[in-house]
Design a protein around this motif. Sequence first.
Motif, PDB file in Angstrom:
ATOM      1  N   PRO A   6       1.075  12.823  23.548  1.00 43.29           N
ATOM      2  CA  PRO A   6      -0.044  13.351  22.769  1.00 43.29           C
ATOM      3  C   PRO A   6      -0.288  12.574  21.484  1.00 43.29           C
ATOM      4  O   PRO A   6       0.609  11.916  20.956  1.00 43.29           O
ATOM      5  N   GLU A   7      -1.523  12.683  20.994  1.00 45.53           N
ATOM      6  CA  GLU A   7      -1.821  12.292  19.623  1.00 45.53           C
ATOM      7  C   GLU A   7      -1.263  13.403  18.747  1.00 45.53           C
ATOM      8  O   GLU A   7      -1.296  14.578  19.133  1.00 45.53           O
ATOM      9  N   VAL A  26      -0.561  19.262  15.274  1.00 44.79           N
ATOM     10  CA  VAL A  26      -1.411  19.570  16.416  1.00 44.79           C
ATOM     11  C   VAL A  26      -1.147  18.494  17.457  1.00 44.79           C
ATOM     12  O   VAL A  26      -1.010  17.309  17.124  1.00 44.79           O
ATOM     13  N   ILE A  28      -2.666  16.615  20.758  1.00 45.65           N
ATOM     14  CA  ILE A  28      -3.887  16.390  21.533  1.00 45.65           C
ATOM     15  C   ILE A  28      -3.529  15.492  22.708  1.00 45.65           C
ATOM     16  O   ILE A  28      -3.157  14.332  22.532  1.00 45.65           O
ATOM     17  N   TYR A  29      -3.641  16.064  23.891  1.00 45.61           N
ATOM     18  CA  TYR A  29      -3.408  15.322  25.126  1.00 45.61           C
ATOM     19  C   TYR A  29      -4.772  14.969  25.695  1.00 45.61           C
ATOM     20  O   TYR A  29      -5.552  15.857  26.041  1.00 45.61           O
ATOM     21  N   ARG A  30      -5.062  13.699  25.796  1.00 41.90           N
ATOM     22  CA  ARG A  30      -6.360  13.251  26.302  1.00 41.90           C
ATOM     23  C   ARG A  30      -6.321  13.049  27.810  1.00 41.90           C
ATOM     24  O   ARG A  30      -5.366  12.499  28.362  1.00 41.90           O
ATOM     25  N   LEU A  87     -10.643  20.761  12.954  1.00 49.24           N
ATOM     26  CA  LEU A  87      -9.301  21.324  12.852  1.00 49.24           C
ATOM     27  C   LEU A  87      -8.857  21.281  11.404  1.00 49.24           C
ATOM     28  O   LEU A  87      -9.202  20.347  10.668  1.00 49.24           O
ATOM     29  N   LEU A  97     -13.838  16.785  21.671  1.00 48.77           N
ATOM     30  CA  LEU A  97     -13.044  17.326  22.762  1.00 48.77           C
ATOM     31  C   LEU A  97     -13.837  17.147  24.049  1.00 48.77           C
ATOM     32  O   LEU A  97     -15.033  17.430  24.072  1.00 48.77           O
ATOM     33  N   ASP A 101      -9.127  17.378  28.416  1.00 50.29           N
ATOM     34  CA  ASP A 101      -8.236  17.333  27.251  1.00 50.29           C
ATOM     35  C   ASP A 101      -7.502  18.664  27.082  1.00 50.29           C
ATOM     36  O   ASP A 101      -7.995  19.717  27.486  1.00 50.29           O
ATOM     37  N   LEU A 103      -5.410  20.747  23.850  1.00 53.84           N
ATOM     38  CA  LEU A 103      -4.955  20.851  22.470  1.00 53.84           C
ATOM     39  C   LEU A 103      -3.850  21.887  22.405  1.00 53.84           C
ATOM     40  O   LEU A 103      -3.944  22.934  23.054  1.00 53.84           O
ATOM     41  N   LEU A 105      -2.263  23.986  19.422  1.00 55.45           N
ATOM     42  CA  LEU A 105      -2.438  24.310  18.012  1.00 55.45           C
ATOM     43  C   LEU A 105      -1.258  25.146  17.529  1.00 55.45           C
ATOM     44  O   LEU A 105      -1.060  26.265  18.010  1.00 55.45           O
ATOM     45  N   HIS A 111      -9.394  26.150  13.183  1.00 55.73           N
ATOM     46  CA  HIS A 111     -10.173  25.447  14.198  1.00 55.73           C
ATOM     47  C   HIS A 111     -11.525  26.118  14.371  1.00 55.73           C
ATOM     48  O   HIS A 111     -11.666  27.316  14.159  1.00 55.73           O
TER      49      HIS A 111
END
Length: 172
Positions: A6-7, A26, A28-30, A87, A97, A101, A103, A105, A111
Amino acid sequence: MSIPQPELLHFDSDEANGYPNSPLPVLIYRQVLDTGNAEERADTFETMFKRHGWPPAWRYHLYDFDHFHSTAHEALGIFRGKARARLGGPNGRELMLYAGDVLVLPAGVGHASLEADDDFCMVGAYPPEQYPEIERGDPAQLAAAQARVASVDIPENTPVGGPLTPLWGQAT
């Protein structure tokens, strides 16, 4: 299926607006899912989240007002459309988004949807025994919200698979 990396996004507390945010990043999986139609993606997200200990709770859009949950971590799997989201609360960071994807949180992170396709939709999930309250920033209540955020247990796994401790363990 291999587990994507993830980011990581970090958000400091927004004291002026009463958003606790979190010392945890957080995730973030793209493009976790890049095939199938929207219903198949929704079903797959629900199955994936449940398998990794994050029971799915709803299918809905992202509220168009800044809010946070001080009593639960939240996983969001975008299965249809795209949205420009913010966010971190009113002074937070904007990002796009897209369908596929995910997220994650941490409790306390603000958000909101700023703009979204008419058909934008997500699967939402929470770890067992965590129940989200929809809260808006209130500077007078920030300390209490921060205390609630700090008491939320960290689940063993991410909703997409793999241990969460390497990603969140060092931040606690």
